[in-house]
Design a protein around this motif. Sequence first.
Motif, PDB file in Angstrom:
ATOM      1  N   ARG A 227      -5.724  22.883  78.903  1.00 16.76           N
ATOM      2  CA  ARG A 227      -5.815  21.474  79.306  1.00 16.76           C
ATOM      3  C   ARG A 227      -5.706  21.340  80.822  1.00 16.76           C
ATOM      4  O   ARG A 227      -6.438  20.579  81.451  1.00 16.76           O
ATOM      5  CB  ARG A 227      -4.732  20.646  78.619  1.00 16.76           C
ATOM      6  N   GLU A 228      -4.796  22.087  81.425  1.00 14.01           N
ATOM      7  CA  GLU A 228      -4.598  22.023  82.876  1.00 14.01           C
ATOM      8  C   GLU A 228      -5.891  22.356  83.620  1.00 14.01           C
ATOM      9  O   GLU A 228      -6.273  21.649  84.558  1.00 14.01           O
ATOM     10  CB  GLU A 228      -3.489  23.007  83.272  1.00 14.01           C
TER      11      GLU A 228
ATOM     12  N   GLU B 192      -8.637  19.576  82.890  1.00 13.15           N
ATOM     13  CA  GLU B 192      -8.358  18.350  83.644  1.00 13.15           C
ATOM     14  C   GLU B 192      -8.655  18.525  85.132  1.00 13.15           C
ATOM     15  O   GLU B 192      -9.181  17.615  85.770  1.00 13.15           O
ATOM     16  CB  GLU B 192      -6.915  17.903  83.427  1.00 13.15           C
ATOM     17  N   GLN B 193      -8.337  19.689  85.685  1.00 14.11           N
ATOM     18  CA  GLN B 193      -8.640  19.930  87.098  1.00 14.11           C
ATOM     19  C   GLN B 193     -10.151  19.983  87.322  1.00 14.11           C
ATOM     20  O   GLN B 193     -10.655  19.431  88.305  1.00 14.11           O
ATOM     21  CB  GLN B 193      -7.979  21.219  87.597  1.00 14.11           C
TER      22      GLN B 193
ATOM     23  N   ASP C 228     -12.322  18.410  85.613  1.00 16.35           N
ATOM     24  CA  ASP C 228     -12.773  17.027  85.517  1.00 16.35           C
ATOM     25  C   ASP C 228     -12.495  16.284  86.823  1.00 16.35           C
ATOM     26  O   ASP C 228     -13.367  15.587  87.345  1.00 16.35           O
ATOM     27  CB  ASP C 228     -12.083  16.334  84.342  1.00 16.35           C
ATOM     28  N   MET C 229     -11.295  16.440  87.365  1.00 14.74           N
ATOM     29  CA  MET C 229     -10.954  15.770  88.624  1.00 14.74           C
ATOM     30  C   MET C 229     -11.851  16.247  89.769  1.00 14.74           C
ATOM     31  O   MET C 229     -12.163  15.486  90.680  1.00 14.74           O
ATOM     32  CB  MET C 229      -9.480  15.989  88.970  1.00 14.74           C
TER      33      MET C 229
ATOM     34  N   LEU D  92     -10.637  16.861  76.312  1.00 15.59           N
ATOM     35  CA  LEU D  92     -11.266  15.875  77.183  1.00 15.59           C
ATOM     36  C   LEU D  92     -12.426  15.234  76.446  1.00 15.59           C
ATOM     37  O   LEU D  92     -13.188  15.923  75.763  1.00 15.59           O
ATOM     38  CB  LEU D  92     -11.786  16.560  78.452  1.00 15.59           C
TER      39      LEU D  92
ATOM     40  N   ARG E  29      -8.590  10.444  77.693  1.00 12.37           N
ATOM     41  CA  ARG E  29      -7.857  11.651  77.348  1.00 12.37           C
ATOM     42  C   ARG E  29      -7.125  11.405  76.047  1.00 12.37           C
ATOM     43  O   ARG E  29      -6.346  10.474  75.924  1.00 12.37           O
ATOM     44  CB  ARG E  29      -6.875  12.017  78.447  1.00 12.37           C
TER      45      ARG E  29
END
Length: 145
Positions: free
Chosen positions: A76-77, A80-81, A83-84, A113, A122
């Motif tokens: 997930r980490e 998410e990164q 995605d950012m 995601l 999310r």
Amino acid sequence: MTARKVYKEISKALTDAINSLNEEYAGSSLTDIFLVVDKDSGSLSVFDDEENLLSQIIVEAWASEDDDQIIARQLREVVEQFDMDNKFDSLDVFKPFSINIADENLVVQEELLVIEDDSIIRIENDFLSRIDKEFDDFLDKLLKE
């Protein structure tokens, strides 16, 4: 193995998968990416929604990891990164588009995601149970009136 090294290995697998999808995707519409972890070997395999293997790596730390939540958190980490950092924007996706942890049969175990109509949602682990409880509370209130 350090958390930083695990992060780099997952990042490499996702980057290779994105590059493969940008160069060679032959499907009609990309809607999902599946991340499959084999804890016995520590392998992470990335598949598209047509069950094509996009990339694969060995994360040695996972071969001795018993806690699925630690692996999910690490995945997930990175997702998410990515995605950012807008790394999924280069993909030609059909929305809703999701990135999921799946079993070896590509049955979704957890959504990491979901991208839908230019907004990002999310999904939390307890999302469905919370919605179920809220619906039950709503019905109870409605029936009392």
